[in-house]
Write an enzyme that holds these catalytic residues in place. Structure first.
Site: not given
Length: 703
Positions: A557, A643, A675
């Site tokens: 991320s 996501d 995600h």
């Protein structure tokens, strides 16, 4: 012939330039067309990338299978959590061998005076056990399953649960009658995570999102009535703020919380009259964050408010709940470098969480004297925090504990005696012995002289860390004041047992060393995050821990942004880079306020849409724009089609651009996931086994 000579050619994304113009700067984006998620050509390209990755990694399948089997063999597949008392029941979850998802259960108390969790058998049911929710049943017919809300009403008669079957973090709430076992007609689609029952069980409080997928509205649903008639409790129009809601442990108030990265505000609603007008605790002030907890002290309703107004690392004050903007009594003063994290209030005392020396700590807070009595643990590195403590007046506190070498542990802290009562330590099968492993913290000097902490864990039989160059797996994050804590990992043992040293670079932008540590790694200081990581990597090489040929980096991320940035800054330092759901097209995303959560993110990264200095600064480090003609390490990017936080298009574009300069880059896109990647524990283990197999091959340890 080498593998590269026998493998099919990598997919080549069509070049369809579009020009992005801001502040007089033009950037030609050759692959922005990949953003069209519904386009059949885009899906075909992603499927071609997956096929290529499968072909390139097919020779690793035996190793992947071995690692999966190692994870599985070390895990007690049929197990249960330590029961938590709430009302007249003990609540716990079970896992059963061969099943992907947990099973939520409860059993009745033996007596109202009983605070010792019952000794339940993982293999058998217990008298009076009731299965509340079997995730395996709920997931039938779906490739993805995730719970975003799960709660039982105070009287124990009803349960609400929110389910996502796509991975886009949009949940449908349902209500189950726990007496009959049947679902009620109530069904609320399109909600955000975190719904709650009102204390009397008549209502459900939930949130929904706007077109940018920002939670912006709090709703009140009366059970048994049409959803179309739900009342709007609160709406926040400012796109910089997210909204959440929940009840105090005392059940006295509903707290509606608003927040950006730098500013917060809370509103209270009387829990006995949820349709009453919310009243603000403190009106928002730009740059001031706070959160409140209700308590009753000497018969008076008070709020304990943790805030950072003129207190960088926060201070704790007490105010009257009736007039929270009135006189403040400081109960825990600001202390630079000792970051106060939060106070959890109970009837007779509170528990303060804080950070000191780079570690999270817990202390019992005395309402009368304001004294803080810290809980002691005996390891150099550890993580400790409150577990589930739903009761208002318990004699014990549930505490979670662990370290890099100590599996996850559950204690009950007996307040009267000060004793920590061991309730459970995560079983690790196959003869795991913590003494076979070591952990330590070392320090790296960054370019500007800042001392950056680095955590290490390794298996002792391979020698001390630093005694000779060894394979190193270096992990980093460094954003949102998020701290990477010393935590145990079963999959990590498959690395350590092959001689790998696992390291965490606690770079600026995280929260490990206090609020200033975060401030020094965000906005126009963001490059410190990247250079800190490079400095840590260089130190590990120069000090003899490893060599560039034996060093792999990983981040996910915002940590994936870190991976893309360091790949551009110092590709020569790494043999490989593993980037999970990587935020590598950061500038394109943060320039577009129509994309999910972009405006909220301006407090973290800056606003490049309106500020030319921020635009230039972000462009100087955004990985996609800064791919250059260099010898890149091997790269594996993992993403998910659904996501909503970091869109799949970012790594897809990045990999296409990397291939232009000859980089060996692979893209793996989960076509039904979000995600957090795939759902289900076995699927998660297989996914991690795939990543570790790739990583071990890069390190020269593929056996």
């Amino acid at each position: 012939m080498t593998l590269e000579e026998t493998a099919s050619a990598a997919p080549v994304a069509a070049v369809r330039p579009t020009v992005r113009t801001h502040h007089g700067d033009e950037f030609e984006d050759r692959y922005e067309w990949l953003r069209a998620k519904e386009d059949a050509e885009v899906i075909a390209h992603l499927e071609a990338e997956n096929a290529y990755t499968r072909e390139r990694t097919a020779h690793l399948e035996p190793l992947q299978t071995r690692i999966f089997d190692e994870i599985k063999s070390r895990t007690l597949e049929t197990d249960l959590s330590v029961p938590t008392r709430r009302g007249e029941w003990w609540y716990y979850s079970r896992t059963r061998e061969g099943r992907q998802y947990g099973i939520q259960c409860r059993a009745p108390l033996a007596s109202t005076d009983d605070w010792t969790p019952p000794s339940l058998s993982p293999e058998t049911d217990v008298p009076g056990e009731q299965v509340l929710l079997d995730g395996n049943v709920e997931a039938e017919g779906h490739d993805f399953f995730s719970l975003g809300s799960f709660e039982v009403s105070n009287d124990g008669d009803r349960m609400l649960y929110g389910v996502d079957v796509a991975g886009d973090e949009r949940y449908t709430i349902r209500v189950r009658d726990l007496i009959t076992g049947e679902n009620l007609a109530d069904e609320i689609p399109g909600t955000f995570a975190g719904a709650s029952f009102s204390p009397d069980g008549r209502f459900i409080v939930y949130t929904t999102v706007d077109d940018a997928w920002r939670p912006d509205t709090v709703w009140l649903h009366e059970i048994g009535t049409p959803v179309e008639g739900d009342g709007k409790l609160f709406h926040e129009p400012d796109e910089r703020y997210w909204v959440g809601a929940g009840f105090t442990r005392s059940d006295r108030y509903l707290v509606i919380g608003l927040g950006s990265s730098i500013t917060s505000e809370e509103w209270l609603v009387d829990a006995t009259d949820l349709r009453s007008e919310p009243r603000v605790v403190w009106p928002r002030t730009e740059g001031v964050e706070y959160e409140s907890e209700h308590a009753v002290v000497d018969g008076e309703d008070v709020l304990y408010i943790l805030h950072n107004q003129d207190a960088l690392d926060f201070e704790l004050v007490r105010v009257a709940a009736s007039t929270p903007a009135g006189d403040r009594t400081v109960v825990v003063a600001h202390k630079p470098g000792e970051r106060l994290l939060g106070l959890s209030t109970f009837r007779d005392w509170g528990v303060l969480g804080y950070r000191r020396g780079g570690l999270p700590r817990l202390g019992l807070f005395d309402y009368s004297t304001n004294a803080v009595d810290e809980l002691d643990f005996d390891e150099e590195l550890y993580a400790a925090g409150l577990g589930g403590n739903p009761e208002w007046a318990p004699p014990i506190l549930r505490v979670g504990y662990g370290s890099f070498v100590t599996p996850g542990t559950v204690y009950d802290y007996e307040v009267a005696s000060g004793d920590l009562l061991l309730r459970k330590r995560q079983p690790v099968l196959g003869g795991y012995e913590p003494d076979d492993y070591a952990q330590a913290r070392v320090w790296t000097t960054a370019q500007d002289g800042t001392q950056v902490p680095v955590s290490l864990v390794w298996k002792k039989s391979f020698g001390d860390a630093g005694s000779a160059p060894r394979p190193v797996h270096l992990y980093g994050y460094g954003s949102y004041e998020h701290s990477i804590e010393p935590g145990f990992s079963v999959p990590r043992l498959s690395e350590l047992d092959r001689g790998v040293i696992f390291a965490v670079a606690h770079v600026r932008g995280g929260g490990e060393m206090g609020r200033q540590w975060y401030e020094d790694g965000k906005l126009l200081a963001k490059r410190n995050t990247f250079t800190d990581f490079v400095d840590v990597a260089r130190h590990l090489v120069d000090a003899g821990y490893t060599t560039p040929a034996q060093l792999v980096a990983e981040g996910g991320s915002a940590g994936g942004l870190l991976m893309g940035a360091v790949a551009n800054l110092a590709p020569e330092l790494f043999a490989g880079i593993l980037a999970d759901v990587p935020f590598v097209d950061a500038l394109t995303t943060i320039l577009d306020p129509s994309l999910p959560l972009t405006v909220i993110e301006w407090d973290e990264w800056g606003d490049p849409l309106h500020n030319p200095d921020v635009y230039a600064y972000m462009k100087s480090y955004s990985p996609y724009e800064n791919v250059r003609d260099a010898a890149y390490p091997r790269i594996l990017a993992v993403t998910s089609l659904n996501d909503t936080r970091v869109l799949y298009v970012e790594p897809a574009k990045w990999v296409a651009r990397l291939r232009e300069v000859g980089a060996d880059a692979l893209l793996k896109c989960e076509m039904v996931a979000g995600h957090g990647g795939v759902s289900g524990r076995y699927n998660t283990w297989r996914e991690r086994a795939f990543e570790l197999a790739w990583l071990l091959e890069v390190l020269g340890l593929a056996d």
